[in-house]
Design a protein around this motif. Structure first.
Motif, mmCIF file in Angstrom:
data_model
loop_
_atom_site.group_PDB
_atom_site.id
_atom_site.type_symbol
_atom_site.label_atom_id
_atom_site.label_comp_id
_atom_site.label_asym_id
_atom_site.label_seq_id
_atom_site.Cartn_x
_atom_site.Cartn_y
_atom_site.Cartn_z
ATOM 1 N N ASN A 51 1.661 -1.049 -0.087
ATOM 2 C CA ASN A 51 0.142 0.149 -0.119
ATOM 3 C C ASN A 51 0.834 1.406 0.252
ATOM 4 N N ILE A 52 0.450 1.723 -0.989
ATOM 5 C CA ILE A 52 2.109 2.948 -1.216
ATOM 6 C C ILE A 52 1.999 4.349 -0.466
ATOM 7 N N LYS A 53 2.508 5.124 0.076
ATOM 8 C CA LYS A 53 2.684 5.703 1.028
ATOM 9 C C LYS A 53 3.813 6.131 0.738
ATOM 10 N N ASP A 56 6.432 6.757 3.354
ATOM 11 C CA ASP A 56 7.256 5.365 3.557
ATOM 12 C C ASP A 56 8.512 4.644 2.731
ATOM 13 N N LYS A 57 8.092 5.120 1.985
ATOM 14 C CA LYS A 57 8.539 4.193 0.318
ATOM 15 C C LYS A 57 10.276 5.364 -0.159
ATOM 16 N N ASP A 58 10.805 4.467 -0.536
ATOM 17 C CA ASP A 58 11.859 4.807 -0.582
ATOM 18 C C ASP A 58 12.417 3.774 -2.326
ATOM 19 N N VAL A 59 12.409 4.151 -3.483
ATOM 20 C CA VAL A 59 12.010 3.945 -4.934
ATOM 21 C C VAL A 59 13.510 3.477 -5.341
ATOM 22 N N ASN A 60 13.917 2.561 -5.676
ATOM 23 C CA ASN A 60 15.052 2.539 -6.259
ATOM 24 C C ASN A 60 14.410 2.251 -8.217
ATOM 25 N N LYS A 67 11.303 -0.797 -1.904
ATOM 26 C CA LYS A 67 11.450 -0.533 -0.133
ATOM 27 C C LYS A 67 10.558 0.031 0.206
ATOM 28 N N MET A 68 9.868 -0.674 1.333
ATOM 29 C CA MET A 68 8.542 0.414 2.416
ATOM 30 C C MET A 68 9.377 -0.216 4.265
ATOM 31 N N LYS A 69 9.071 0.691 4.147
ATOM 32 C CA LYS A 69 9.085 -0.100 6.410
ATOM 33 C C LYS A 69 7.887 -0.859 6.459
ATOM 34 N N THR A 236 4.229 -8.031 -5.801
ATOM 35 C CA THR A 236 3.777 -7.401 -6.434
ATOM 36 C C THR A 236 3.141 -5.682 -6.091
ATOM 37 N N LEU A 237 3.931 -4.576 -6.393
ATOM 38 C CA LEU A 237 3.822 -3.403 -6.583
ATOM 39 C C LEU A 237 2.743 -2.619 -7.959
ATOM 40 N N THR A 238 3.454 -2.757 -8.902
ATOM 41 C CA THR A 238 3.462 -2.404 -9.810
ATOM 42 C C THR A 238 3.403 -3.648 -11.307
ATOM 43 N N PRO A 239 3.373 -2.958 -12.276
ATOM 44 C CA PRO A 239 3.414 -4.630 -13.355
ATOM 45 C C PRO A 239 5.052 -4.631 -13.379
#
Length: 566
Positions: A51-53, A56-60, A67-69, A236-239
């Motif tokens: 669940n994207i917040k 909390d997110k750290d996107v590579n 990566k999420m908390k 999966t978060l996105t495809p």
């Protein structure tokens, strides 16, 4: 809930290590796992991490890793959800139905109705993260597998421990009664226009539908149902982006279950673990090496952890040993791995074995997921690799190998046999063009080396016929040039040379009719396309078709579980 107090000391669940400790403690216990309790925890972790917040997110973005908390689950939160689920089931089921030693069909249907009527009115197809009781309690949403799992868990909280989950490769139902002899549909599959709750699955088996794997599903024990819960986790978060923490949790839990032997008869879970092992080894090699549990080190100190290839092979052996080799995915798992690693000859062999399995079935509208799988292989993967292999130095590899040509014929023959007698054709022009293009890339000298045998007399779909999957896919037979043959006569040497040729048996009328064209020195591609797209020559006997229609009348499906992402 009092029986679960022994786990209270592990709360809050705020790390993957805590989840693993919870599962380890359960697997050491002699008590059956409480499915709803574990489904709430695993579902809460998965749903919160996917669940994207923004905070909390750290996107590579470069590596498409997300990566999420990690969430913190308190005992009171889990207890509240567990008691809601238990209360819903006990209030929704008449106590009179709970009598007797074994469950009845009426009880199973009533439990399914309670779950069903609690859902929102939308049926979710190809939606992730809807397979847990956490999703059911917090959003009133479940996918196809989730409904079947929730019904099984509900029967457990009602004290009916004879109800267990049955899993095909794209569907789920339950078994119950003495010895688990009774079966019942409890969820949907298909377009969502009618459900089949309470009905036996016998009609689907008799119709030779892949959806019911010829009556050879995975019948779960209680711990295997726990394995099914873990195997169904979706990171999966996105495809194109996965949440690493969810993948890592699933990876560690599957290894834990594997080490205890709970995946030995579960081919799909073995395939998922093999895929995860490949992913972790490629992207997180340190975590892959660390994923060995202390108990495994103590009991098997000199046993190396199986790699992906060993796990794929174990999934295939499991299907052969326990399910009469009626599961397709173990071979497509393996073929996909070989393709990703450019081991094309081995990939052709794995896909040919998948074709050997699918020919035991009749194609139907319920087979959408496996149709997609074969369409991707036949119309995308094979044409792409053939294009790459037909140019440059590598052109002297698979295109000069008659065993590769034999494997392709087996693969296409399986699809044609799958089509025979079915209500809907498969090989339209979109299939025929790539197929003909692929075959045309093999020279006549290579095609002529394959010994093609036709066996179209086996007209009954699902009848046992010899398998070709045991054929060595990598070795070659060089008996003609073997020095030990010097004492053989010329006739004996010629016979040995003929017998050393790759042999393929064609079971479909369509492919058998193509034999003269396939072996011709000059390939007539136009004639090949015409015959491939023609209506299948073999039709099911009219009486059999009419009987099947009567048995299956009104048995449409509902929305299905999302296709496994690779």
């Amino acid at each position: 809930m009092s029986l679960l107090l022994e786990y209270k000391h592990l709360f809050p669940i705020d790390s993957i290590q805590k989840v693993c400790e919870l599962f380890e403690e359960q697997l050491r216990s002699e008590k059956e796992p409480d499915l709803s309790f574990f489904s709430i925890i695993v579902g809460a972790v998965e749903n919160n991490l996917t669940n994207i917040k923004a905070s909390d997110k750290d996107v590579n973005l470069g590596n498409n890793k997300f990566k999420m908390k990690f969430p913190s689950l308190t005992w009171d939160e889990v207890k509240s959800l567990y008691e809601r689920f238990t209360s819903l089931m006990k209030c929704g089921v008449d106590a009179k139905l709970l009598g007797g030693e074994y469950s009845t069909r009426e009880l199973v249907k009533r439990v399914a109705d309670v779950v069903w009527n609690s859902l929102t009115r939308s049926y979710y197809k190809d939606r992730a993260h809807l397979q847990s009781i956490y999703s059911f309690l917090t959003g009133n949403k479940l996918d196809c597998f989730g409904v079947a799992f929730a019904v099984t868990a509900a029967c457990q909280v009602l004290g009916k421990n004879d109800v267990h989950l049955a899993l095909s490769e794209d569907h789920a139902w339950v078994v119950f009664g003495k010895g688990g002899k009774e079966t019942a549909e409890v969820t949907w599959h298909g377009k969502g226009n009618e459900d089949k709750r309470g009905r036996s699955v016998g009609d689907g088996v008799l119709a030779h539908s892949w959806l019911y794997v010829a009556g050879k599903p995975v019948i779960c024990t209680r711990v295997m149902e726990l394995a099914a819960l873990v195997s169904s986790v979706n990171s999966t978060l996105t495809p194109t982006i996965d949440v690493h923490e969810v993948s890592l949790m699933q990876y560690k839990l599957l290894w834990l279950l594997y080490d205890k032997g709970h995946l030995d008869t579960y081919p799909m879970a073995l395939g998922n673990l093999a895929d995860l092992e490949e992913h972790m080894l490629s992207n997180y090699p340190d975590e892959s090496k660390q994923c060995i549990f202390k108990e495994t080190i103590d009991t098997k100190p000199n046993t190396p952890k199986p790699d992906s290839t060993a796990l794929y092979l174990q999934a295939i052996r499991s299907s052969r040993s326990h399910y009469d080799d009626r599961h397709v995915y173990p071979y497509t798992f393996q073929g996909g791995y070989y393709h990703r690693h450019k081991m094309y000859k081995e990939a052709f062999h794995a896909w040919a074995c998948a074709g050997d399995v699918i020919r035991h079935y009749n194609y139907s509208r319920d087979d959408e997921e496996i149709y997609k799988e074969f369409a991707e292989i036949a119309n995308e993967l094979i044409p792409q690799l053939m294009k790459a292999e037909s140019s440059g130095h590598s052109a002297r590899s698979i295109l000069k190998d008659p065993e590769c040509f034999a494997s392709l014929l087996r693969f296409y023959d399986g699809i044609c046999k799958w089509e025979e007698g079915s209500q809907t054709p498969i090989l339209h022009i979109g299939w025929a063009k790539p197929l003909v293009s692929t075959i045309s890339k093999f020279d006549s000298e290579v095609r002529a080396q394959v010994n093609i045998v036709c066996n179209t007399d086996n007209n009954h779909i699902g009848e046992d016929v010899p398998t070709q999957c045991e054929t060595n896919s990598t070795g070659s037979n060089d008996s003609w040039n073997d020095a030990s043959n010097v004492e053989m006569t010329v006739r004996e040497q010629l016979t040995a040379a003929v017998n050393s040729r790759p042999r393929v048996t064609l079971f479909s009328h369509k492919m058998a009719a193509l034999k003269p064209l396939l072996l011709a020195e000059r390939l007539n591609t136009h004639a090949l396309q015409l015959q491939l797209t023609a209506q299948s020559q073999l039709q099911r006997p009219q009486t059999q078709r009419r009987d099947d229609e009567e048995q299956n009348s009104g048995s449409a499906g509902r929305a299905k579980r999302a296709r496994r992402e690779r």
